[in-house]
Design a protein around this motif. Structure first.
Motif, PDB file in Angstrom:
ATOM      1  N   ILE A  98     -25.708  15.831   3.073  1.00  0.00           N
ATOM      2  CA  ILE A  98     -24.197  15.703   3.853  1.00  0.00           C
ATOM      3  C   ILE A  98     -25.045  16.465   5.265  1.00  0.00           C
ATOM      4  CG2 ILE A  98     -22.205  17.169   4.009  1.00  0.00           C
ATOM      5  CD1 ILE A  98     -21.317  16.714   1.291  1.00  0.00           C
ATOM      6  N   PRO A  99     -24.864  15.922   6.376  1.00  0.00           N
ATOM      7  CA  PRO A  99     -24.983  16.592   7.448  1.00  0.00           C
ATOM      8  C   PRO A  99     -24.579  17.816   8.014  1.00  0.00           C
ATOM      9  CG  PRO A  99     -24.641  14.811   8.162  1.00  0.00           C
ATOM     10  CD  PRO A  99     -24.364  14.206   6.480  1.00  0.00           C
ATOM     11  N   LYS A 100     -23.492  17.548   8.186  1.00  0.00           N
ATOM     12  CA  LYS A 100     -21.827  18.384   9.076  1.00  0.00           C
ATOM     13  C   LYS A 100     -21.557  19.830   7.935  1.00  0.00           C
ATOM     14  CE  LYS A 100     -21.880  15.807  12.970  1.00  0.00           C
ATOM     15  NZ  LYS A 100     -21.593  15.084  14.233  1.00  0.00           N
ATOM     16  N   ARG A 101     -21.382  20.843   8.448  1.00  0.00           N
ATOM     17  CA  ARG A 101     -20.243  21.557   7.545  1.00  0.00           C
ATOM     18  C   ARG A 101     -18.953  21.497   7.459  1.00  0.00           C
ATOM     19  NH1 ARG A 101     -16.762  26.032   9.387  1.00  0.00           N
ATOM     20  NH2 ARG A 101     -17.340  28.311   8.430  1.00  0.00           N
ATOM     21  N   TYR A 102     -18.291  20.873   8.462  1.00  0.00           N
ATOM     22  CA  TYR A 102     -17.190  20.204   8.101  1.00  0.00           C
ATOM     23  C   TYR A 102     -16.558  19.233   7.081  1.00  0.00           C
ATOM     24  CZ  TYR A 102     -16.448  15.797  10.410  1.00  0.00           C
ATOM     25  OH  TYR A 102     -17.233  14.179  10.205  1.00  0.00           O
ATOM     26  N   LYS A 103     -18.190  18.641   6.538  1.00  0.00           N
ATOM     27  CA  LYS A 103     -17.573  17.706   5.497  1.00  0.00           C
ATOM     28  C   LYS A 103     -18.601  18.011   3.988  1.00  0.00           C
ATOM     29  CE  LYS A 103     -18.447  13.413   7.695  1.00  0.00           C
ATOM     30  NZ  LYS A 103     -19.209  12.164   7.829  1.00  0.00           N
ATOM     31  N   CYS A 104     -18.957  19.055   3.690  1.00  0.00           N
ATOM     32  CA  CYS A 104     -19.549  20.501   2.779  1.00  0.00           C
ATOM     33  C   CYS A 104     -18.737  20.671   2.217  1.00  0.00           C
ATOM     34  CB  CYS A 104     -20.873  20.654   3.188  1.00  0.00           C
ATOM     35  SG  CYS A 104     -21.871  21.803   1.977  1.00  0.00           S
ATOM     36  N   LYS A 105     -17.532  20.386   1.215  1.00  0.00           N
ATOM     37  CA  LYS A 105     -16.231  21.510   0.724  1.00  0.00           C
ATOM     38  C   LYS A 105     -16.970  22.320  -0.441  1.00  0.00           C
ATOM     39  CE  LYS A 105     -14.300  20.570   4.463  1.00  0.00           C
ATOM     40  NZ  LYS A 105     -13.829  22.152   5.340  1.00  0.00           N
ATOM     41  N   GLN A 106     -16.081  23.227  -0.738  1.00  0.00           N
ATOM     42  CA  GLN A 106     -15.891  23.428  -1.947  1.00  0.00           C
ATOM     43  C   GLN A 106     -15.001  22.971  -2.317  1.00  0.00           C
ATOM     44  OE1 GLN A 106     -17.146  27.581  -2.625  1.00  0.00           O
ATOM     45  NE2 GLN A 106     -16.118  28.361  -0.688  1.00  0.00           N
ATOM     46  N   PRO A 107     -14.505  22.882  -3.838  1.00  0.00           N
ATOM     47  CA  PRO A 107     -16.029  23.801  -4.764  1.00  0.00           C
ATOM     48  C   PRO A 107     -17.108  22.804  -5.328  1.00  0.00           C
ATOM     49  CG  PRO A 107     -14.103  22.981  -6.421  1.00  0.00           C
ATOM     50  CD  PRO A 107     -13.958  22.204  -4.620  1.00  0.00           C
ATOM     51  N   ARG A 108     -17.311  21.089  -5.013  1.00  0.00           N
ATOM     52  CA  ARG A 108     -18.582  20.483  -5.044  1.00  0.00           C
ATOM     53  C   ARG A 108     -19.135  21.105  -4.023  1.00  0.00           C
ATOM     54  NH1 ARG A 108     -20.233  15.544  -3.935  1.00  0.00           N
ATOM     55  NH2 ARG A 108     -20.944  14.396  -5.438  1.00  0.00           N
ATOM     56  N   CYS A 109     -19.620  21.285  -2.591  1.00  0.00           N
ATOM     57  CA  CYS A 109     -20.815  21.471  -1.826  1.00  0.00           C
ATOM     58  C   CYS A 109     -20.705  22.946  -1.720  1.00  0.00           C
ATOM     59  CB  CYS A 109     -20.414  20.668  -1.803  1.00  0.00           C
ATOM     60  SG  CYS A 109     -21.106  19.051  -1.696  1.00  0.00           S
ATOM     61  N   LEU A 110     -21.561  23.266  -1.306  1.00  0.00           N
ATOM     62  CA  LEU A 110     -21.854  24.651  -0.455  1.00  0.00           C
ATOM     63  C   LEU A 110     -22.012  24.545   0.769  1.00  0.00           C
ATOM     64  CD1 LEU A 110     -20.480  27.452  -0.769  1.00  0.00           C
ATOM     65  CD2 LEU A 110     -22.404  28.436  -1.527  1.00  0.00           C
ATOM     66  N   TRP A 111     -22.063  25.148   1.899  1.00  0.00           N
ATOM     67  CA  TRP A 111     -22.632  25.285   3.551  1.00  0.00           C
ATOM     68  C   TRP A 111     -23.574  26.635   3.671  1.00  0.00           C
ATOM     69  CZ3 TRP A 111     -24.011  21.738   6.554  1.00  0.00           C
ATOM     70  CH2 TRP A 111     -24.520  22.014   7.601  1.00  0.00           C
ATOM     71  N   THR A 112     -24.874  26.161   3.453  1.00  0.00           N
ATOM     72  CA  THR A 112     -25.276  28.055   3.544  1.00  0.00           C
ATOM     73  C   THR A 112     -25.961  27.790   4.376  1.00  0.00           C
ATOM     74  OG1 THR A 112     -27.480  27.165   1.882  1.00  0.00           O
ATOM     75  CG2 THR A 112     -24.818  28.442   0.947  1.00  0.00           C
ATOM     76  N   GLY A 113     -25.974  28.840   5.910  1.00  0.00           N
ATOM     77  CA  GLY A 113     -27.115  29.005   7.051  1.00  0.00           C
ATOM     78  C   GLY A 113     -25.947  28.030   7.603  1.00  0.00           C
ATOM     79  N   SER A 114     -26.974  26.501   7.384  1.00  0.00           N
ATOM     80  CA  SER A 114     -27.473  25.623   8.313  1.00  0.00           C
ATOM     81  C   SER A 114     -27.923  24.067   7.278  1.00  0.00           C
ATOM     82  CB  SER A 114     -28.531  25.404   8.969  1.00  0.00           C
ATOM     83  OG  SER A 114     -29.830  25.701   8.564  1.00  0.00           O
ATOM     84  N   SER A 115     -27.263  24.005   6.270  1.00  0.00           N
ATOM     85  CA  SER A 115     -27.636  23.096   5.263  1.00  0.00           C
ATOM     86  C   SER A 115     -26.299  23.084   4.336  1.00  0.00           C
ATOM     87  CB  SER A 115     -28.842  22.714   4.825  1.00  0.00           C
ATOM     88  OG  SER A 115     -29.042  23.990   3.679  1.00  0.00           O
ATOM     89  N   CYS A 116     -26.232  21.776   3.308  1.00  0.00           N
ATOM     90  CA  CYS A 116     -25.354  21.867   2.031  1.00  0.00           C
ATOM     91  C   CYS A 116     -26.151  21.923   0.772  1.00  0.00           C
ATOM     92  CB  CYS A 116     -24.382  20.512   2.690  1.00  0.00           C
ATOM     93  SG  CYS A 116     -23.117  20.399   1.713  1.00  0.00           S
ATOM     94  N   THR A 117     -25.335  22.739   0.283  1.00  0.00           N
ATOM     95  CA  THR A 117     -26.415  22.563  -1.268  1.00  0.00           C
ATOM     96  C   THR A 117     -25.863  22.149  -2.271  1.00  0.00           C
ATOM     97  OG1 THR A 117     -25.881  24.847  -1.169  1.00  0.00           O
ATOM     98  CG2 THR A 117     -27.442  24.302  -0.070  1.00  0.00           C
ATOM     99  N   ASN A 118     -25.579  21.533  -3.527  1.00  0.00           N
ATOM    100  CA  ASN A 118     -25.440  21.242  -4.495  1.00  0.00           C
ATOM    101  C   ASN A 118     -24.327  23.031  -5.001  1.00  0.00           C
ATOM    102  OD1 ASN A 118     -24.159  19.749  -6.694  1.00  0.00           O
ATOM    103  ND2 ASN A 118     -25.734  20.543  -8.109  1.00  0.00           N
ATOM    104  N   ASN A 119     -23.060  22.968  -5.233  1.00  0.00           N
ATOM    105  CA  ASN A 119     -22.507  24.014  -5.932  1.00  0.00           C
ATOM    106  C   ASN A 119     -21.178  23.056  -7.093  1.00  0.00           C
ATOM    107  OD1 ASN A 119     -21.565  26.045  -5.573  1.00  0.00           O
ATOM    108  ND2 ASN A 119     -19.596  25.768  -4.593  1.00  0.00           N
ATOM    109  N   PRO A 120     -21.419  22.954  -8.419  1.00  0.00           N
ATOM    110  CA  PRO A 120     -20.835  22.095  -9.471  1.00  0.00           C
ATOM    111  C   PRO A 120     -20.048  23.301  -9.845  1.00  0.00           C
ATOM    112  CG  PRO A 120     -23.439  22.767 -10.037  1.00  0.00           C
ATOM    113  CD  PRO A 120     -23.383  23.077  -8.696  1.00  0.00           C
ATOM    114  N   PRO A 121     -18.539  22.433  -9.434  1.00  0.00           N
ATOM    115  CA  PRO A 121     -17.160  23.384 -10.121  1.00  0.00           C
ATOM    116  C   PRO A 121     -17.286  23.675 -11.050  1.00  0.00           C
ATOM    117  CG  PRO A 121     -16.486  20.948  -9.816  1.00  0.00           C
ATOM    118  CD  PRO A 121     -18.243  21.744  -8.657  1.00  0.00           C
TER     119      PRO A 121
END
Length: 398
Positions: free
Chosen positions: A375-398
């Motif tokens: 996911i390239p953009k912060r606004y699509k990288c939503k918790q609780p499934r994903c987490l925006w850290t700095g400049s990238s979206c990372t896996n954030n399993p609920p």
């Protein structure tokens, strides 16, 4: 004199929406621009759908004159500006389209985040015995003004009042609206730990279930459409019902039923939980007889899309567990004449017909769902499934 004239010209030529975010060195000046956010160290560009200053998105504004364009302005009818706070959208979206799953309600001017209009604070409502006459005051607590701690307290208040809501003789609009605000606040938060957000979403589901129980008590056919969720209750004797989502309509049909009763359908958008790649909302189906007992029902869903679905390489039917916030891929859908999905070149519409299905389940269809890392953009990288850290979206399993 020359210095004074130069200063005046600089003031005259500095317009709203022109200053860059990175040039702001304090949190207050950053946030006051209306299109930036403070990340704790520096001032960054805000997500397009969260921007409050349209001048930055218009052709001469900072967010539109940079290359590539960061955000476009939304030139909407005055009616929409009165209800929704959106003034900009992402360049990848259709021009002037108010994207359903990124709509924001206007924050109310009156009322308080930490207390009701009669002055009772959140702790008062959470510690005192619920009173039927207090329900109207509960609804005056302004959810859209709250931080996550205040929202969590408010969720507990609503849960404490669930039994009294069932006997409330007023229509359900205030509770419906509150649920919409709760979903919006949880969608837009970037501060909560994943496990805390999951717990709070679980509390919202309790309030949603209470709302559906109120519908069953009222016993009328009813539809309510909100940006992040929609609800529909219809008598089984109608043999079909439908709900609309962004760029699709879901029609539910059944031919037989054993007892008179109601089918209740709820559609909710998965973007708010960090999913990307779904073509439809999740549709939750529940069937009850007139005695409010759960019933089984065989039915089908026909999804209609205003585009050619045959151009997509693979489409799947998924089930969704709203407790774990996890999806399960059921099967790949076939595409072509007389298959699961088909495109009609005359009507320019695609349909996917899924038969048979069993009641009291949650379904959606989509392509292969995007992993958080893609996911390239912060606004699509939503918790609780994903987490925006700095400049990238990372896996954030609920």
């Amino acid at each position: 004199m020359i210095i004074l004239i130069s200063a005046i010209l600089n003031v005259v030529n500095s317009y709203i929406g022109d200053p860059t975010c990175i040039s702001q060195v304090t949190q207050s000046t950053c946030q006051n621009l209306g299109y930036c956010f403070w990340d704790g160290l520096t001032c960054q560009v805000e997500d397009c759908y969260k921007i409050d200053e349209i001048a930055a998105c218009r052709p001469s504004g900072f967010l539109h004159t940079t290359a590539p364009i960061i955000c476009n302005s939304l030139e909407l009818e005055a009616y929409f500006y009165q209800i929704y706070a959106n003034v900009c959208n992402d360049p990848s979206d259709d021009p002037n389209e108010l994207i359903q799953h990124y709509i924001r309600y206007q924050e109310p001017k009156n009322g308080y985040a930490d207390k009701s209009l009669n002055g009772n604070n959140l702790n008062y409502w959470n510690t005192n015995v619920p009173q039927y006459g207090s329900i109207s005051q509960i609804y005056t607590i302004q959810i859209l003004k709250q931080d996550m701690s205040q929202l969590d307290q408010t969720l507990d208040i609503y849960i404490k009042y669930l039994t009294l809501f069932l006997s409330d003789t007023y229509w359900t609009y205030d509770q419906e609206k509150s649920i919409s605000y709760m979903f919006q606040q949880l969608r837009d938060d970037t501060t909560l730990a994943s496990i805390n957000k999951k717990l709070m979403i679980g509390k919202v589901w309790q309030i949603v279930d209470n709302l559906f129980e109120r519908f069953r008590i009222i016993g009328n056919n009813y539809t309510a459409i909100y940006p992040l969720y929609s609800i529909n209750q219809v008598a089984l004797s109608r043999l079909q019902t439908e709900l609309s989502g962004r760029k699709h309509v879901a029609t539910f049909k059944w031919g037989q039923y054993q007892y008179n009763g109601y089918i209740q359908v709820m559609g909710y958008d998965l973007h708010q939980f960090g999913f990307v790649g779904q073509l439809t909302q999740v549709y939750e189906i529940n069937i009850y007889d007139n005695g409010h007992n759960t019933q089984s029902l065989n039915y089908g869903i026909m999804y209609t899309f205003p585009f050619d679905i045959s151009t997509m390489s693979s489409i799947y039917l998924y089930s969704f567990d709203r407790v774990t916030l996890q999806e399960t891929q059921i099967r790949m859908l076939t595409i072509g004449n007389f298959q699961d999905c088909n495109y009609d070149s005359t009507t320019k519409k695609s349909t996917c017909q899924i038969y048979p299905l069993t009641g009291n389940t949650k379904y959606f269809i989509g392509t292969t769902l995007s992993t958080c890392g893609s996911i390239p953009k912060r606004y699509k990288c939503k918790q609780p499934r994903c987490l925006w850290t700095g400049s990238s979206c990372t896996n954030n399993p609920p």
